[in-house]
Design a protein around this motif. Structure first.
Motif, short mmCIF file in Angstrom:
data_model
loop_
_atom_site.label_atom_id
_atom_site.label_comp_id
_atom_site.label_asym_id
_atom_site.label_seq_id
_atom_site.Cartn_x
_atom_site.Cartn_y
_atom_site.Cartn_z
N HIS A 8 0.85 -1.20 0.00
CA HIS A 8 0.00 0.00 0.00
C HIS A 8 0.88 1.25 0.00
O HIS A 8 1.93 1.27 0.65
CB HIS A 8 -0.91 0.02 1.23
N GLU A 9 0.44 2.27 -0.68
CA GLU A 9 1.17 3.54 -0.69
C GLU A 9 0.70 4.36 0.50
O GLU A 9 -0.38 4.93 0.50
CB GLU A 9 0.91 4.29 -1.99
N VAL A 10 1.53 4.38 1.54
CA VAL A 10 1.16 5.06 2.79
C VAL A 10 2.04 6.28 2.99
O VAL A 10 3.18 6.34 2.54
CB VAL A 10 1.27 4.11 4.00
N GLU A 11 1.49 7.26 3.75
CA GLU A 11 2.20 8.52 3.92
C GLU A 11 2.82 8.71 5.30
O GLU A 11 3.72 9.53 5.47
CB GLU A 11 1.26 9.69 3.63
N ALA A 12 2.36 7.95 6.29
CA ALA A 12 2.88 8.14 7.65
C ALA A 12 2.45 6.97 8.52
O ALA A 12 1.59 6.16 8.15
CB ALA A 12 2.39 9.46 8.24
N VAL A 13 3.04 6.91 9.72
CA VAL A 13 2.76 5.84 10.67
C VAL A 13 2.40 6.46 12.02
O VAL A 13 3.09 7.38 12.49
CB VAL A 13 3.99 4.92 10.85
N GLY A 14 1.35 5.96 12.63
CA GLY A 14 0.98 6.37 13.98
C GLY A 14 1.05 5.18 14.92
O GLY A 14 0.51 4.11 14.61
N ILE A 15 1.72 5.34 16.05
CA ILE A 15 1.89 4.24 17.01
C ILE A 15 1.19 4.63 18.31
O ILE A 15 1.53 5.65 18.93
CB ILE A 15 3.37 3.95 17.29
N LEU B 86 14.02 2.94 10.55
CA LEU B 86 13.89 1.60 9.99
C LEU B 86 12.92 1.54 8.82
O LEU B 86 13.10 0.73 7.90
CB LEU B 86 13.45 0.61 11.08
N VAL B 87 11.87 2.38 8.84
CA VAL B 87 10.84 2.27 7.80
C VAL B 87 10.89 3.37 6.76
O VAL B 87 10.26 3.27 5.71
CB VAL B 87 9.43 2.22 8.44
N GLY B 88 11.63 4.46 7.05
CA GLY B 88 11.73 5.54 6.08
C GLY B 88 10.46 6.31 5.86
O GLY B 88 10.21 6.84 4.77
N LEU B 89 9.62 6.41 6.90
CA LEU B 89 8.36 7.14 6.84
C LEU B 89 8.24 8.05 8.06
O LEU B 89 8.83 7.77 9.11
CB LEU B 89 7.16 6.18 6.82
N PRO B 90 7.46 9.14 7.96
CA PRO B 90 7.19 9.94 9.15
C PRO B 90 6.43 9.11 10.19
O PRO B 90 5.51 8.35 9.83
CB PRO B 90 6.32 11.09 8.63
N VAL B 91 6.81 9.24 11.45
CA VAL B 91 6.20 8.47 12.53
C VAL B 91 5.79 9.41 13.65
O VAL B 91 6.53 10.35 13.98
CB VAL B 91 7.20 7.41 13.07
N VAL B 92 4.63 9.17 14.23
CA VAL B 92 4.24 9.85 15.47
C VAL B 92 3.87 8.78 16.49
O VAL B 92 3.39 7.70 16.13
CB VAL B 92 3.07 10.84 15.28
N VAL B 93 4.12 9.08 17.76
CA VAL B 93 3.81 8.16 18.85
C VAL B 93 2.79 8.84 19.75
O VAL B 93 2.90 10.03 20.05
CB VAL B 93 5.08 7.79 19.65
N GLU B 94 1.78 8.09 20.18
CA GLU B 94 0.73 8.64 21.02
C GLU B 94 0.37 7.64 22.10
O GLU B 94 0.51 6.42 21.91
CB GLU B 94 -0.51 8.97 20.16
N ASN B 95 -0.06 8.12 23.24
CA ASN B 95 -0.60 7.25 24.28
C ASN B 95 -1.77 6.45 23.71
O ASN B 95 -2.59 6.97 22.97
CB ASN B 95 -1.05 8.10 25.47
N ASP B 96 -1.86 5.17 24.08
CA ASP B 96 -2.88 4.31 23.47
C ASP B 96 -4.30 4.73 23.81
O ASP B 96 -5.21 4.63 22.96
CB ASP B 96 -2.64 2.85 23.84
N GLY C 62 -8.15 2.06 18.83
CA GLY C 62 -6.78 2.52 19.03
C GLY C 62 -5.97 2.49 17.76
O GLY C 62 -5.22 3.44 17.46
N LEU C 63 -6.11 1.44 16.99
CA LEU C 63 -5.40 1.32 15.73
C LEU C 63 -5.82 2.44 14.76
O LEU C 63 -4.99 3.12 14.16
CB LEU C 63 -5.68 -0.06 15.13
N VAL C 64 -7.14 2.61 14.62
CA VAL C 64 -7.66 3.64 13.70
C VAL C 64 -7.28 5.03 14.19
O VAL C 64 -6.86 5.89 13.40
CB VAL C 64 -9.19 3.51 13.56
N GLY C 65 -7.40 5.27 15.50
CA GLY C 65 -7.05 6.58 16.04
C GLY C 65 -5.59 6.91 15.84
O GLY C 65 -5.24 8.03 15.47
N ALA C 66 -4.71 5.92 16.06
CA ALA C 66 -3.27 6.15 15.85
C ALA C 66 -2.99 6.47 14.39
O ALA C 66 -2.20 7.39 14.07
CB ALA C 66 -2.47 4.93 16.29
N GLY C 67 -3.61 5.73 13.47
CA GLY C 67 -3.40 6.00 12.05
C GLY C 67 -3.89 7.36 11.65
O GLY C 67 -3.24 8.06 10.87
#
Length: 313
Positions: free
Chosen positions: A56-63, A96-106, A302-307
């Motif tokens: 999939h062509e994705v633009e960012a990652v949310g954890i 490791l993934v070469g994409l923008p990443v943000v981290v958030e409390n679950d 949580g998964l959808v919100g992080a994304g």
């Protein structure tokens, strides 16, 4: 459609998926969580992200992660059930993934998912309370996720409900989650069964003994009319209502959303919470009454919100 990847990290499993800007999960996966090793955790998350990004062509990652996340949404200061201490997770996974990443409390991620695509739709001021082993939460005010100055806001379960009360794993005593969580529900049911065995017929049959009673037994017994189990849910409702009324006095939300594992038994207590909330609200009778809704998205929130939060980097 702009796609992101949402990752929901727990103590035993990592759920991940491709999330569309409408909240739909295009593809999802599940992996074991190497909770004891920060290095293995970063590698596992990155491997999961890479797996999806090849298709999939994705633009960012949310954890979304259970722990204190700093104000920059990058470092996990502390996680009680994982080996993260001052862990620069955004940097590690991003490299490791070469994409923008943000981290958030679950819990924040879960609240955002419900606000955007679930039970909070149509409201700009939402407080989400996750009732499980403990109590977590997330707050959206004016359409913005409230995180606090240092990124550690909305630790709702650790408001002090009873000064000098039951000891809490956070190091304090009398915290709200010690009276209004799934753990407290089970403890109350066991105490009731001990004190009133005749009124705990179904509880004791299901558990075999007071010590054998489990959380699912309390729900099943209550639905069978067990007096001890119903009394435990009555106590839970009262404590939840008091906490919501206290938060309404400070935050004045348009609605509260009750999620977490205990919300699966909402039919046994949520109407009582609404009644008690209305009776305990400051200024009752002279102000609008916030709605109390049950979460709609289940474990996907949580998964959808992080994304979705990954789009707000």
């Amino acid at each position: 459609m702009a796609l992101t990847i949402g990752v929901d990290v727990g103590g035993t499993k990592i759920a991940y998926g491709v999330v569309g800007d409408d909240g739909a999960i295009i593809e999802r996966g599940l992996r074991h969580s190497p909770a004891g090793s920060p290095e293995k955790m970063a590698l596992t998350i990155a491997d999961a992200v890479t797996e999806l990004a090849t298709r999939h062509e994705v633009e960012a990652v949310g954890i979304g992660a259970a722990g204190f996340v700093d104000e920059t949404r990058s470092v996990i200061r502390f996680a009680p059930n994982l080996a993260w201490r001052e862990e620069p997770l955004r940097e590690k996974v991003g490299e490791l993934v070469g994409l923008p990443v943000v981290v958030e409390n679950d819990a924040n991620a879960m609240a955002w998912g419900e606000y955007r695509f679930g039970a909070g739709r149509g409201e700009s001021h939402v407080v989400c309370v996750t009732v499980g082993t403990g109590i977590g939460g997330g707050i959206v005010l004016g359409g913005r996720l409230y995180r606090g100055r240092w990124g550690m806001g909305a630790e709702l379960g650790h408001m002090q409900a009873v000064p000098g009360g039951r000891a809490c794993g956070c190091g304090n005593s009398g915290c709200w989650e010690r009276y209004a969580s799934g753990s407290s529900l089970l403890m109350e049911a066991k105490d009731n069964a001990q004190a009133d065995p005749e009124g705990a017929e179904h509880l004791l049959r299901l558990g075999g003994s007071v010590e054998g009673i489990q959380g699912e037994h309390v729900t099943e017994a209550a639905r069978l009319g067990d007096r001890a189990a119903l009394a435990a849910f009555e106590s839970l409702a009262g404590w939840l209502a008091q906490g919501l009324a206290d938060m309404a006095a400070v935050l004045d939300p348009g609605c509260f959303i009750i999620g977490g594992g205990v919300s699966g038994a909402a039919d046994l207590f949520v109407d009582r919470v609404r009644e008690e909330f209305a009776a305990r609200l400051t200024g009752r009778g002279h102000r609008p009454l916030a709605e109390i809704r049950v979460a709609e998205m289940g474990p996907s929130a949580g998964l959808v919100g992080a994304g979705d939060l990954a789009r707000l980097r």
